[in-house]
Scaffold this motif. Sequence first.
Motif, PDB file in Angstrom:
ATOM      1  N   ILE A  39      58.721  78.257  -8.274  1.00 53.89           N
ATOM      2  CA  ILE A  39      59.759  77.852  -7.314  1.00 53.89           C
ATOM      3  C   ILE A  39      59.503  78.561  -5.981  1.00 53.89           C
ATOM      4  N   LYS A  40      59.049  79.785  -6.061  1.00 55.33           N
ATOM      5  CA  LYS A  40      58.796  80.559  -4.839  1.00 55.33           C
ATOM      6  C   LYS A  40      57.505  80.149  -4.123  1.00 55.33           C
ATOM      7  N   ASN A  41      56.453  79.949  -4.890  1.00 58.70           N
ATOM      8  CA  ASN A  41      55.125  79.743  -4.297  1.00 58.70           C
ATOM      9  C   ASN A  41      54.617  78.310  -4.362  1.00 58.70           C
ATOM     10  N   GLY A  42      55.298  77.482  -5.126  1.00 61.95           N
ATOM     11  CA  GLY A  42      54.848  76.111  -5.313  1.00 61.95           C
ATOM     12  C   GLY A  42      53.729  76.007  -6.334  1.00 61.95           C
ATOM     13  N   SER A  43      53.366  74.762  -6.651  1.00 56.08           N
ATOM     14  CA  SER A  43      52.235  74.494  -7.544  1.00 56.08           C
ATOM     15  C   SER A  43      51.186  73.796  -6.681  1.00 56.08           C
ATOM     16  N   PRO A  44      50.152  74.542  -6.249  1.00 53.88           N
ATOM     17  CA  PRO A  44      49.224  74.034  -5.240  1.00 53.88           C
ATOM     18  C   PRO A  44      48.654  72.660  -5.594  1.00 53.88           C
ATOM     19  N   GLY A  45      48.548  71.825  -4.569  1.00 56.38           N
ATOM     20  CA  GLY A  45      47.974  70.505  -4.751  1.00 56.38           C
ATOM     21  C   GLY A  45      48.946  69.476  -5.307  1.00 56.38           C
ATOM     22  N   THR A  46      50.237  69.843  -5.402  1.00 57.76           N
ATOM     23  CA  THR A  46      51.235  68.908  -5.916  1.00 57.76           C
ATOM     24  C   THR A  46      52.423  68.843  -4.947  1.00 57.76           C
ATOM     25  N   GLY A  47      53.355  67.940  -5.250  1.00 60.66           N
ATOM     26  CA  GLY A  47      54.577  67.825  -4.444  1.00 60.66           C
ATOM     27  C   GLY A  47      55.521  68.996  -4.623  1.00 60.66           C
ATOM     28  N   MET A  48      55.234  69.876  -5.565  1.00 62.60           N
ATOM     29  CA  MET A  48      56.071  71.064  -5.784  1.00 62.60           C
ATOM     30  C   MET A  48      55.679  72.108  -4.749  1.00 62.60           C
ATOM     31  N   VAL A  49      56.372  72.097  -3.619  1.00 62.13           N
ATOM     32  CA  VAL A  49      56.060  72.992  -2.509  1.00 62.13           C
ATOM     33  C   VAL A  49      56.917  74.259  -2.631  1.00 62.13           C
ATOM     34  N   PRO A  50      56.555  75.348  -1.944  1.00 59.69           N
ATOM     35  CA  PRO A  50      57.372  76.570  -2.015  1.00 59.69           C
ATOM     36  C   PRO A  50      58.802  76.303  -1.527  1.00 59.69           C
ATOM     37  N   MET A  51      59.793  76.737  -2.296  1.00 57.63           N
ATOM     38  CA  MET A  51      61.198  76.468  -1.955  1.00 57.63           C
ATOM     39  C   MET A  51      61.899  77.697  -1.383  1.00 57.63           C
ATOM     40  N   ILE A  52      61.287  78.885  -1.548  1.00 56.24           N
ATOM     41  CA  ILE A  52      61.850  80.140  -1.048  1.00 56.24           C
ATOM     42  C   ILE A  52      60.941  80.626   0.089  1.00 56.24           C
ATOM     43  N   PRO A  53      61.440  81.046   1.249  1.00 57.53           N
ATOM     44  CA  PRO A  53      62.850  81.241   1.604  1.00 57.53           C
ATOM     45  C   PRO A  53      63.459  80.099   2.408  1.00 57.53           C
ATOM     46  N   VAL A  54      62.677  79.028   2.692  1.00 55.90           N
ATOM     47  CA  VAL A  54      63.179  78.039   3.650  1.00 55.90           C
ATOM     48  C   VAL A  54      64.373  77.258   3.081  1.00 55.90           C
ATOM     49  N   THR A  55      64.247  76.815   1.836  1.00 52.49           N
ATOM     50  CA  THR A  55      65.294  75.962   1.261  1.00 52.49           C
ATOM     51  C   THR A  55      66.375  76.776   0.555  1.00 52.49           C
ATOM     52  N   ILE A  56      65.949  77.739  -0.259  1.00 56.12           N
ATOM     53  CA  ILE A  56      66.901  78.555  -1.033  1.00 56.12           C
ATOM     54  C   ILE A  56      66.465  80.023  -1.026  1.00 56.12           C
ATOM     55  N   THR A  57      67.422  80.899  -1.379  1.00 56.81           N
ATOM     56  CA  THR A  57      67.108  82.319  -1.509  1.00 56.81           C
ATOM     57  C   THR A  57      66.603  82.599  -2.937  1.00 56.81           C
ATOM     58  N   GLU A  58      66.089  83.808  -3.141  1.00 55.02           N
ATOM     59  CA  GLU A  58      65.641  84.186  -4.493  1.00 55.02           C
ATOM     60  C   GLU A  58      66.811  84.146  -5.483  1.00 55.02           C
ATOM     61  N   GLU A  59      67.955  84.673  -5.060  1.00 52.64           N
ATOM     62  CA  GLU A  59      69.124  84.697  -5.938  1.00 52.64           C
ATOM     63  C   GLU A  59      69.549  83.276  -6.343  1.00 52.64           C
ATOM     64  N   GLU A  60      69.479  82.367  -5.374  1.00 54.70           N
ATOM     65  CA  GLU A  60      69.831  80.973  -5.674  1.00 54.70           C
ATOM     66  C   GLU A  60      68.817  80.350  -6.632  1.00 54.70           C
ATOM     67  N   ALA A  61      67.551  80.690  -6.451  1.00 56.35           N
ATOM     68  CA  ALA A  61      66.516  80.143  -7.340  1.00 56.35           C
ATOM     69  C   ALA A  61      66.769  80.550  -8.789  1.00 56.35           C
TER      70      ALA A  61
END
Length: 142
Positions: free
Chosen positions: A104-126
């Motif tokens: 969730i923090k770093n994404g899964s490279p080469g896929t649509g799963m992009v890093p979501m922390i910190p731009v979209t959500i915080t660590e606590e929210e994740a």
Amino acid sequence: MSWGAGPAPGLADEVQPLRPRVPVSERIWARKLVPPFGSTKTASPEIVEQGRVLYEGKGACVSCHGKNGLGDGPIGRRLNPGPRNFTNCRFQKRRHDGELFWIIKNGSPGTGMVPMIPVTITEEEAWKILAYERRFCKDWQK
Ligand code: HEC
């Protein structure tokens, strides 16, 4: 290749959901990361509910992973590889909380799963979202 529950009809298949996604060099420490509330198995109903609100709202996870966690959200259904199907208990039980947090923090490279922390959500929210996301596997707490 399809495992466990498999994709909903008409979706791009996930790719090998049981194969680890955290790079091998990061995996040992990633597995040691734990939620501030201890564990996703013992998270309180309040934490899980906060996670649901974030999953469906601010976190935007629902747009790819779908309301029922099947990987069938409106954006997710156009992706290849497809998003993870969270109802697959074999997948859930194979992963440590910290590994999923790492993705969730770093994404899964080469896929649509992009890093979501910190731009979209915080660590606590994740972590809260993760407590909710785990419960798409109906026997997560068993
Ligand atoms: C734009 C689409 C998209 C959005 C938005 C998205 N995901 Fe994903 N997610 C994916 C895709 C695609 C994969 C599969 C990646 C792969 O096969 O490696 C995935 C995989 C995952 C995984 C599985 C990682 C693993 O170890 O296999 C988790 C956990 C996850 N997403 C959580 C989330 C959470 C939480 C959110 C919201 C904060 C979110 N995702 C938002 C597309 C998305």
